[in-house]
Design a protein around this motif. Sequence first.
Motif, PDB file in Angstrom:
ATOM      1  N   PHE A  75       0.844  -1.187   0.000  1.00  7.57           N
ATOM      2  CA  PHE A  75       0.000   0.000   0.000  1.00  7.57           C
ATOM      3  C   PHE A  75       0.884   1.243   0.000  1.00  7.57           C
ATOM      4  N   ASP A  76       0.318   2.317  -0.523  1.00  7.53           N
ATOM      5  CA  ASP A  76       0.982   3.619  -0.447  1.00  7.53           C
ATOM      6  C   ASP A  76      -0.041   4.654  -0.007  1.00  7.53           C
ATOM      7  N   ILE A  77       0.445   5.701   0.664  1.00 11.65           N
ATOM      8  CA  ILE A  77      -0.430   6.700   1.271  1.00 11.65           C
ATOM      9  C   ILE A  77       0.007   8.095   0.861  1.00 11.65           C
ATOM     10  N   ARG A  78      -0.957   8.877   0.411  1.00 12.24           N
ATOM     11  CA  ARG A  78      -0.740  10.307   0.178  1.00 12.24           C
ATOM     12  C   ARG A  78      -1.618  11.051   1.182  1.00 12.24           C
ATOM     13  N   THR A  79      -1.007  11.909   1.996  1.00 11.88           N
ATOM     14  CA  THR A  79      -1.745  12.592   3.048  1.00 11.88           C
ATOM     15  C   THR A  79      -1.976  14.057   2.694  1.00 11.88           C
ATOM     16  N   GLY A  80      -2.979  14.640   3.316  1.00 17.01           N
ATOM     17  CA  GLY A  80      -3.276  16.049   3.114  1.00 17.01           C
ATOM     18  C   GLY A  80      -4.223  16.552   4.181  1.00 17.01           C
ATOM     19  N   ARG A  81      -4.439  17.845   4.181  1.00 13.38           N
ATOM     20  CA  ARG A  81      -5.306  18.484   5.168  1.00 13.38           C
ATOM     21  C   ARG A  81      -6.762  18.395   4.732  1.00 13.38           C
ATOM     22  N   LEU A  82      -7.655  17.925   5.619  1.00 14.17           N
ATOM     23  CA  LEU A  82      -9.083  17.902   5.356  1.00 14.17           C
ATOM     24  C   LEU A  82      -9.641  19.307   5.572  1.00 14.17           C
ATOM     25  N   LEU A  83     -10.241  19.885   4.521  1.00 14.79           N
ATOM     26  CA  LEU A  83     -10.649  21.283   4.563  1.00 14.79           C
ATOM     27  C   LEU A  83     -12.103  21.483   4.975  1.00 14.79           C
ATOM     28  N   PHE A  84     -12.823  20.395   5.277  1.00 16.03           N
ATOM     29  CA  PHE A  84     -14.143  20.541   5.870  1.00 16.03           C
ATOM     30  C   PHE A  84     -13.991  20.872   7.350  1.00 16.03           C
ATOM     31  N   PRO A  85     -14.875  21.723   7.889  1.00 15.49           N
ATOM     32  CA  PRO A  85     -14.828  21.962   9.340  1.00 15.49           C
ATOM     33  C   PRO A  85     -15.042  20.652  10.089  1.00 15.49           C
ATOM     34  N   SER A  86     -14.314  20.471  11.154  1.00 13.92           N
ATOM     35  CA  SER A  86     -14.410  19.243  11.935  1.00 13.92           C
ATOM     36  C   SER A  86     -15.754  19.157  12.644  1.00 13.92           C
ATOM     37  N   SER A  87     -16.354  17.973  12.631  1.00 12.95           N
ATOM     38  CA  SER A  87     -17.611  17.754  13.339  1.00 12.95           C
ATOM     39  C   SER A  87     -17.346  17.770  14.838  1.00 12.95           C
ATOM     40  N   ASP A  88     -17.933  18.763  15.527  1.00 12.87           N
ATOM     41  CA  ASP A  88     -17.728  18.894  16.977  1.00 12.87           C
ATOM     42  C   ASP A  88     -16.241  18.924  17.324  1.00 12.87           C
ATOM     43  N   ASN A  89     -15.453  19.520  16.435  1.00  7.93           N
ATOM     44  CA  ASN A  89     -14.009  19.647  16.656  1.00  7.93           C
ATOM     45  C   ASN A  89     -13.355  18.293  16.927  1.00  7.93           C
ATOM     46  N   HIS A  90     -13.776  17.260  16.162  1.00  8.99           N
ATOM     47  CA  HIS A  90     -13.274  15.906  16.390  1.00  8.99           C
ATOM     48  C   HIS A  90     -12.031  15.654  15.552  1.00  8.99           C
ATOM     49  N   HIS A  91     -10.906  15.434  16.217  1.00 11.50           N
ATOM     50  CA  HIS A  91      -9.637  15.322  15.523  1.00 11.50           C
ATOM     51  C   HIS A  91      -9.448  13.963  14.849  1.00 11.50           C
ATOM     52  N   HIS A  92     -10.360  13.009  15.070  1.00 14.64           N
ATOM     53  CA  HIS A  92     -10.237  11.709  14.418  1.00 14.64           C
ATOM     54  C   HIS A  92     -10.939  11.670  13.058  1.00 14.64           C
ATOM     55  N   GLU A  93     -11.558  12.779  12.655  1.00 11.97           N
ATOM     56  CA  GLU A  93     -12.329  12.778  11.408  1.00 11.97           C
ATOM     57  C   GLU A  93     -11.385  12.737  10.198  1.00 11.97           C
ATOM     58  N   VAL A  94     -11.724  11.874   9.235  1.00 13.05           N
ATOM     59  CA  VAL A  94     -10.900  11.715   8.038  1.00 13.05           C
ATOM     60  C   VAL A  94     -11.796  11.570   6.813  1.00 13.05           C
ATOM     61  N   HIS A  95     -11.198  11.787   5.655  1.00 12.29           N
ATOM     62  CA  HIS A  95     -11.826  11.437   4.380  1.00 12.29           C
ATOM     63  C   HIS A  95     -10.805  10.598   3.613  1.00 12.29           C
ATOM     64  N   LEU A  96     -11.202   9.387   3.233  1.00  7.27           N
ATOM     65  CA  LEU A  96     -10.304   8.462   2.556  1.00  7.27           C
ATOM     66  C   LEU A  96     -10.834   8.134   1.165  1.00  7.27           C
ATOM     67  N   SER A  97      -9.932   8.131   0.201  1.00 10.65           N
ATOM     68  CA  SER A  97     -10.214   7.600  -1.136  1.00 10.65           C
ATOM     69  C   SER A  97      -9.209   6.476  -1.364  1.00 10.65           C
ATOM     70  N   ILE A  98      -9.733   5.262  -1.561  1.00 14.04           N
ATOM     71  CA  ILE A  98      -8.884   4.069  -1.621  1.00 14.04           C
ATOM     72  C   ILE A  98      -9.013   3.428  -3.000  1.00 14.04           C
ATOM     73  N   GLU A  99      -7.927   3.475  -3.766  1.00 12.74           N
ATOM     74  CA  GLU A  99      -7.914   2.770  -5.044  1.00 12.74           C
ATOM     75  C   GLU A  99      -7.444   1.341  -4.795  1.00 12.74           C
ATOM     76  N   VAL A 100      -8.276   0.381  -5.180  1.00 14.26           N
ATOM     77  CA  VAL A 100      -7.977  -1.039  -5.002  1.00 14.26           C
ATOM     78  C   VAL A 100      -7.557  -1.621  -6.353  1.00 14.26           C
ATOM     79  N   ALA A 101      -6.377  -2.207  -6.401  1.00 12.87           N
ATOM     80  CA  ALA A 101      -5.890  -2.889  -7.603  1.00 12.87           C
ATOM     81  C   ALA A 101      -5.758  -4.369  -7.269  1.00 12.87           C
TER      82      ALA A 101
END
Length: 215
Positions: free
Chosen positions: A173-199
């Motif tokens: 696997f490989d990972i490209r990281t970046g800043r999530l620009l949506f406001p955090s729900s209830d300031n929750h630092h565990h919130e993520v958005h993932l796009s996973i390409e499966v080969a």
Amino acid sequence: MKFFLVYHGLLPGSGNKPKPDVVRDIRDKFHPQLDHLWKVNATLRRLRQAAIVPKGDNVGLAVSDTPFYEGRDVDAYPAREDEVDLCAPIDQSGKLYIPLVRGSLQLNCHLSITFLRQEDPGSLVLQGGDLDNRIKTLFDALRMPDPFVQTSYPQAQNPTYCLLESDSLISGFDIRTGRLLFPSSDNHHHEVHLSIEVAIDVLKVGEWNIPLIGN
């Protein structure tokens, strides 16, 4: 064969204490995507037909795969007593799971993950937890649960579609990281958005997995 899975929600690190309830909830988010994929993808419809093979026979590579081939209606005509369905649901402590990448089909897969989170790029060990532990939580959610976990934290639906029979079938696997620009729900630092390409890769070519070659 390649396709994308997406996830938006909480992804805490596994840490020293497993979080089976969180993993179960994330798995529930992937279920409808994979269920839909099996229904609409022509390659997987063909795979369901090819994966019903005779018991105990050496299956050859001669398989009809033309635009005019309609194939077997596997819902109306499932595997007979002298056949085995390599895509059959797997019973795990009373619940059924349908993994796509499984040992019976001689498959593994590579994951390319775009990982957006409520932290600046490069901040891998901040309030969200160690990235490695968060990826471990993700991998647990992509696979079937262990029997004792299934008993204590059952999935809502039956069967449950998942990507992997086991996370040992992830070849890399490989990972490209970046800043999530949506406001955090209830300031929750565990919130993520993932796009996973499966080969998906075929490890050993057989009549049962030929539909996946070249797709």
